[in-house]
Design an enzyme around this catalytic site. Structure first.
Site, PDB file in Angstrom:
ATOM      1  N   ARG A 163       6.529 -15.565 -11.684  1.00 25.04           N
ATOM      2  CA  ARG A 163       6.707 -14.110 -11.558  1.00 25.04           C
ATOM      3  C   ARG A 163       6.195 -13.523 -10.211  1.00 25.04           C
ATOM      4  O   ARG A 163       6.587 -12.495  -9.858  1.00 25.04           O
ATOM      5  CB  ARG A 163       5.955 -13.374 -12.793  1.00 25.04           C
ATOM      6  CG  ARG A 163       4.339 -13.726 -12.619  1.00 25.04           C
ATOM      7  CD  ARG A 163       3.908 -13.252 -14.002  1.00 25.04           C
ATOM      8  NE  ARG A 163       3.176 -11.911 -14.059  1.00 25.04           N
ATOM      9  CZ  ARG A 163       2.372 -11.336 -14.709  1.00 25.04           C
ATOM     10  NH1 ARG A 163       2.198 -12.362 -15.732  1.00 25.04           N
ATOM     11  NH2 ARG A 163       1.956 -10.357 -14.879  1.00 25.04           N
ATOM     12  N   ARG A 188      -8.540  -7.726 -24.368  1.00 26.81           N
ATOM     13  CA  ARG A 188      -8.131  -8.984 -23.957  1.00 26.81           C
ATOM     14  C   ARG A 188      -9.134  -9.871 -23.128  1.00 26.81           C
ATOM     15  O   ARG A 188      -9.671  -9.494 -22.231  1.00 26.81           O
ATOM     16  CB  ARG A 188      -6.822  -9.100 -23.190  1.00 26.81           C
ATOM     17  CG  ARG A 188      -6.305 -10.396 -22.777  1.00 26.81           C
ATOM     18  CD  ARG A 188      -5.093 -10.481 -22.247  1.00 26.81           C
ATOM     19  NE  ARG A 188      -5.193  -9.994 -20.636  1.00 26.81           N
ATOM     20  CZ  ARG A 188      -4.147 -10.042 -19.870  1.00 26.81           C
ATOM     21  NH1 ARG A 188      -2.830 -10.226 -20.258  1.00 26.81           N
ATOM     22  NH2 ARG A 188      -4.276  -9.396 -18.621  1.00 26.81           N
ATOM     23  N   ASN A 221       5.726 -10.041 -19.655  1.00 24.47           N
ATOM     24  CA  ASN A 221       5.579 -10.670 -18.135  1.00 24.47           C
ATOM     25  C   ASN A 221       5.675 -12.202 -18.109  1.00 24.47           C
ATOM     26  O   ASN A 221       6.383 -12.705 -17.237  1.00 24.47           O
ATOM     27  CB  ASN A 221       4.526  -9.991 -17.546  1.00 24.47           C
ATOM     28  CG  ASN A 221       4.483  -8.440 -17.873  1.00 24.47           C
ATOM     29  OD1 ASN A 221       5.588  -7.972 -18.095  1.00 24.47           O
ATOM     30  ND2 ASN A 221       3.246  -8.073 -17.526  1.00 24.47           N
ATOM     31  N   ASP A 222       4.816 -12.706 -18.844  1.00 27.92           N
ATOM     32  CA  ASP A 222       4.560 -14.300 -18.717  1.00 27.92           C
ATOM     33  C   ASP A 222       5.522 -14.858 -19.542  1.00 27.92           C
ATOM     34  O   ASP A 222       6.135 -16.131 -19.322  1.00 27.92           O
ATOM     35  CB  ASP A 222       3.028 -14.764 -19.221  1.00 27.92           C
ATOM     36  CG  ASP A 222       2.026 -14.431 -18.028  1.00 27.92           C
ATOM     37  OD1 ASP A 222       2.304 -14.767 -17.070  1.00 27.92           O
ATOM     38  OD2 ASP A 222       1.144 -13.730 -18.307  1.00 27.92           O
ATOM     39  N   HIS A 229       0.809  -1.420  -0.030  1.00 25.05           N
ATOM     40  CA  HIS A 229       0.085   0.066   0.098  1.00 25.05           C
ATOM     41  C   HIS A 229       0.738   1.335   0.126  1.00 25.05           C
ATOM     42  O   HIS A 229       0.629   2.221  -0.857  1.00 25.05           O
ATOM     43  CB  HIS A 229      -0.885  -0.132   1.270  1.00 25.05           C
ATOM     44  CG  HIS A 229      -1.750   0.844   1.291  1.00 25.05           C
ATOM     45  ND1 HIS A 229      -3.056   0.869   0.491  1.00 25.05           N
ATOM     46  CD2 HIS A 229      -1.771   2.181   1.841  1.00 25.05           C
ATOM     47  CE1 HIS A 229      -3.757   2.030   0.576  1.00 25.05           C
ATOM     48  NE2 HIS A 229      -2.774   3.145   1.455  1.00 25.05           N
ATOM     49  N   ARG A 262      -7.114  -5.181 -20.051  1.00 22.69           N
ATOM     50  CA  ARG A 262      -7.298  -6.170 -18.912  1.00 22.69           C
ATOM     51  C   ARG A 262      -8.447  -6.405 -18.477  1.00 22.69           C
ATOM     52  O   ARG A 262      -8.864  -5.995 -17.162  1.00 22.69           O
ATOM     53  CB  ARG A 262      -6.100  -6.124 -17.943  1.00 22.69           C
ATOM     54  CG  ARG A 262      -4.679  -6.438 -18.459  1.00 22.69           C
ATOM     55  CD  ARG A 262      -3.664  -6.060 -17.217  1.00 22.69           C
ATOM     56  NE  ARG A 262      -2.504  -6.725 -17.441  1.00 22.69           N
ATOM     57  CZ  ARG A 262      -1.372  -6.025 -17.485  1.00 22.69           C
ATOM     58  NH1 ARG A 262      -1.351  -4.670 -17.391  1.00 22.69           N
ATOM     59  NH2 ARG A 262      -0.151  -6.482 -17.751  1.00 22.69           N
ATOM     60  N   GLU A 270       2.781 -15.120 -25.251  1.00 18.64           N
ATOM     61  CA  GLU A 270       3.331 -15.120 -23.756  1.00 18.64           C
ATOM     62  C   GLU A 270       4.024 -16.484 -23.269  1.00 18.64           C
ATOM     63  O   GLU A 270       4.318 -16.818 -22.253  1.00 18.64           O
ATOM     64  CB  GLU A 270       2.384 -14.623 -22.897  1.00 18.64           C
ATOM     65  CG  GLU A 270       0.928 -15.244 -22.881  1.00 18.64           C
ATOM     66  CD  GLU A 270      -0.059 -14.516 -21.937  1.00 18.64           C
ATOM     67  OE1 GLU A 270       0.244 -13.366 -21.199  1.00 18.64           O
ATOM     68  OE2 GLU A 270      -0.991 -14.749 -22.108  1.00 18.64           O
ATOM     69  N   CYS A 286       3.090  -5.399 -24.982  1.00 16.29           N
ATOM     70  CA  CYS A 286       2.358  -5.000 -23.897  1.00 16.29           C
ATOM     71  C   CYS A 286       2.730  -5.243 -22.665  1.00 16.29           C
ATOM     72  O   CYS A 286       2.130  -4.930 -21.624  1.00 16.29           O
ATOM     73  CB  CYS A 286       0.853  -5.207 -24.336  1.00 16.29           C
ATOM     74  SG  CYS A 286       0.456  -7.131 -24.133  1.00 16.29           S
TER      75      CYS A 286
HETATM   76  C1  PEP Z   1       2.199 -10.159 -19.824  1.00 18.62           C
HETATM   77  O1  PEP Z   1       2.049 -11.425 -19.529  1.00 18.62           O
HETATM   78  O2  PEP Z   1       2.934  -9.877 -20.365  1.00 18.62           O
HETATM   79  C2  PEP Z   1       0.802  -9.504 -20.049  1.00 18.62           C
HETATM   80  C3  PEP Z   1       0.928  -8.108 -20.533  1.00 18.62           C
HETATM   81  O3  PEP Z   1      -0.286  -9.888 -19.483  1.00 18.62           O
HETATM   82  P1  PEP Z   1      -0.391 -10.108 -17.742  1.00 18.62           P
HETATM   83  O4  PEP Z   1       0.826  -9.017 -16.964  1.00 18.62           O
HETATM   84  O5  PEP Z   1      -1.816  -9.243 -17.469  1.00 18.62           O
HETATM   85  O6  PEP Z   1      -0.533 -11.356 -17.448  1.00 18.62           O
HETATM   86 MG    MG Z   2      -0.062 -12.517 -19.396  1.00 17.89          MG
END
Ligand code: PEP
Ligand code: MG
Length: 573
Positions: free
Chosen positions: A464, A332, A453-454, A189, A296, A430, A501
């Protein structure tokens, strides 16, 4: 002495420490003297009302400045007035003969633990609200004065064990030069509030409260996460210079927000926004971005007891599409699973949720939920330029199955005489298995976006969310660049839109690499927009191509990072 923590909100500060002693008491187990139960209940009720009145006063003050933050205090009033909690406290006093302090402390603690262990992180985060209310009641009960951050009348650096929601919501942000805490990570927070106010913050500093004293002069560098508790005059002077350079660079960066994304040689790069809802604060970005690169949608499903209906979703999607008119909105489909759980559905617990029934897999398992969303999206498509993006695609079967599903929903709407528009269908890349057959996947879709990210967690086999394997989660791993380059080249060759993204799109260190690979579309959170636009303006496409070529030759993540850090002007990082 140099203290080290996590710099979660960048900035530099020099100032005096204000120790914020979070009021926290663990009263001793205490009982009512014979026959005192009724007066203890009365005592509790009186104090509870005083706490509610105190909250009302704070709420009214904050309402004028920030109605959203004022909501925190309304929620606290509701907790203090909660029937179940009250009944439980009464019971403990009456039946177990506990005194009021002990009953308040123990009953709140039970609720707090229950909330803290909730599988939904949004609910779990509310544990601090329960702690906050409990502390307020106990503080009044014990006749202790409130140490409110709102009462600070000179600029200070706050040092605390942790900050509670009411601390941060009521503080006067102009008076807070920096925030230092012993606990709390990047998603706590304190971090979220500090970032949203642009206050430098170093969190998770071991031994902070033992080291600093009230009024002590310290320097804070929330870029590298260091605090100097004994700076000499020369150090302070240098630090003030650093602070001023940082502030003017920040101002310079901010000036890029309303410009177009262009490289030094004037090549246009689409800068898109990542959103989670149709809320005004999110749609405000429409003025300075090209389109929505990632909506999202799962956030519409989270933190509530019922699933969003077709009509409700239709209204949200329509609002976003109308706002962006003919510009693309990449919606998405729901990415539930992994770390995102639904309180409206009792989903079976999985050993490895990130590898489990997540996103498109969840949708195939719950076709009714998927159908409601696709119906809403297709119906909304008449209001703008909708691109539907499928998450967690691992094979061509996934793409084909999802497209068949979408087609069957189209047929259904046609039969019902409900209008829908033309849409593009794409995937988020991803999962390594789809990235490695991108030459085949590209033929099946209209566009794609790379979810770094994934992609990184699956490519490096590093959860992650698990800080214990943080060092294995390497965004700069050479394998990441090899895969990303291949995906970009394949889509560009096929003449189909490709973007990034994931968080990599908002990392200025990587911007030239992505441009050098051939990316012309990046999607990111609002805060990164000026940073990336500024980074783009610093190199030509030719220079970017040279940097990208070089990056592909390195063998380790640290070599890549070292090289990129040398290439990019420090002010841009
Ligand atoms: C990702 O995985 O890079 C992505 C954009 O989706 P999220 O972070 O919502 O899994
Ligand atoms: Mg993702």
């Amino acid at each position: 002495m140099i203290l080290i923590g996590n710099g979660v909100s960048p900035g530099i500060a020099v100032g005096k420490i204000h120790i914020h002693g979070k009021f926290h008491i663990e009263p001793e187990k205490g009982f009512c003297a014979g026959g005192e139960e009724r007066s203890q209940i009365l005592h509790y009720e009186t104090v509870k009302q005083l706490a509610i009145d105190e909250l009302e006063k704070i709420r009214l003050n904050i309402e004028k400045l920030d109605s959203e933050k004022a909501g925190i205090f309304k929620a606290h009033q509701d907790i203090a007035d909660d029937i179940v909690i009250n009944e439980e406290i009464h019971n403990k006093i009456l039946k177990e003969h506990w005194n009021a302090e002990w009953a308040v402390y123990k009953v709140y603690d039970t609720f707090l633990q229950m909330v803290r262990n909730a599988p939904d992180p949004l609910i779990a985060q509310r544990a601090s609200d329960f702690e906050d209310v409990c502390n307020r009641i106990l503080r009044i009960m014990l006749g202790i004065k409130d140490d409110m951050l709102s009462k600070i009348n000179e600029p200070v650096i706050i040092a605390a064990c942790d900050l509670l929601p009411s601390d941060t919501a009521s503080m006067d942000k102009v008076k807070i030069l920096a925030i230092l805490t012993e606990t709390g990570g990047a998603t706590s927070h304190s971090a979220i509030i500090a970032k949203s106010y642009g206050i430098p913050a170093v969190l998770g500093i071991n031994g902070l409260m033992e080291t600093v004293k009230q009024g002590q002069l310290v320097t804070v560098n929330a870029i590298d996460g260091t605090v100097n508790t004994e700076p000499d005059n020369t150090y302070i002077k240098e630090h003030i210079l650093k602070r001023d350079t940082f502030l003017s660079s920040k101002e310079l960066t901010e000036a890029f927000r309303n410009r177009e994304g262009r490289t030094k040689d004037n090549v246009k790069i689409d800068i898109d926004i990542n959103i989670t809802s149709a809320a005004k604060q999110e749609l405000d970005a429409e003025k300075y971005v090209d389109s929505v690169g990632l909506f999202r949608t799962e956030f519409l499903y989270m933190g509530r007891d019922t699933l969003p209906s077709e009509k409700e979703q239709l209204n949200h999607y329509k609002k976003v599409l109308e706002c962006f008119k003919n510009r693309p909105v990449v919606l998405r489909t729901v990415d539930i699973g992994g770390d995102k759980v639904l309180s409206s559905l009792d989903l079976p617990k999985e050993e490895n949720p990130f590898m489990g029934n997540r996103a498109i897999r969840f949708c195939f398992n719950y076709p009714d939920i998927f159908k409601t969303q696709i119906r809403a999206a297709l119906r909304a498509s008449v209001y703008g330029n909708l691109w539907l993006m499928l998450p967690m695609i691992s094979s061509l079967e996934d793409i084909r199955k999802a497209k068949d599903f979408i087609n069957s929903v189209r047929e259904e709407l046609k039969n019902e005489g409900k209008p829908f528009g033309e849409i593009k269908t794409g995937i988020i890349i991803e999962i390594p298995s789809i990235a490695l057959i991108v030459n085949q996947a590209v033929k099946e879709v209209d566009f794609a976006s790379i979810g770094t990210n994934d992609l990184c967690q699956y490519l490096c086999a590093a959860d992650r969310m698990n800080s214990a394997v943080e060092t294995y989660y390497q965004s700069y791993h050479p394998a990441m660049f090899t895969v990303i380059n291949n995906v970009i080249k394949t889509f560009n060759k096929a003449g189909k839109p490709i973007s990034v993204c994931g968080e990599m799109a908002s990392d200025p260190l990587v911007t030239p690499v992505l441009i050098g690979f051939g990316i012309r579309k990046l999607s990111m959170g609002a805060a990164a927009v000026p940073v990336i636009k500024r980074a783009l303006s610093d190199f030509t496409v030719k220079q970017a191509e040279q940097i990208a070529k070089k990056v592909l030759k390195f063998s380790t993540a640290s070599e890549v990072e070292k090289y990129l850090t040398r290439q990019i002007a420090p002010a841009l990082i």
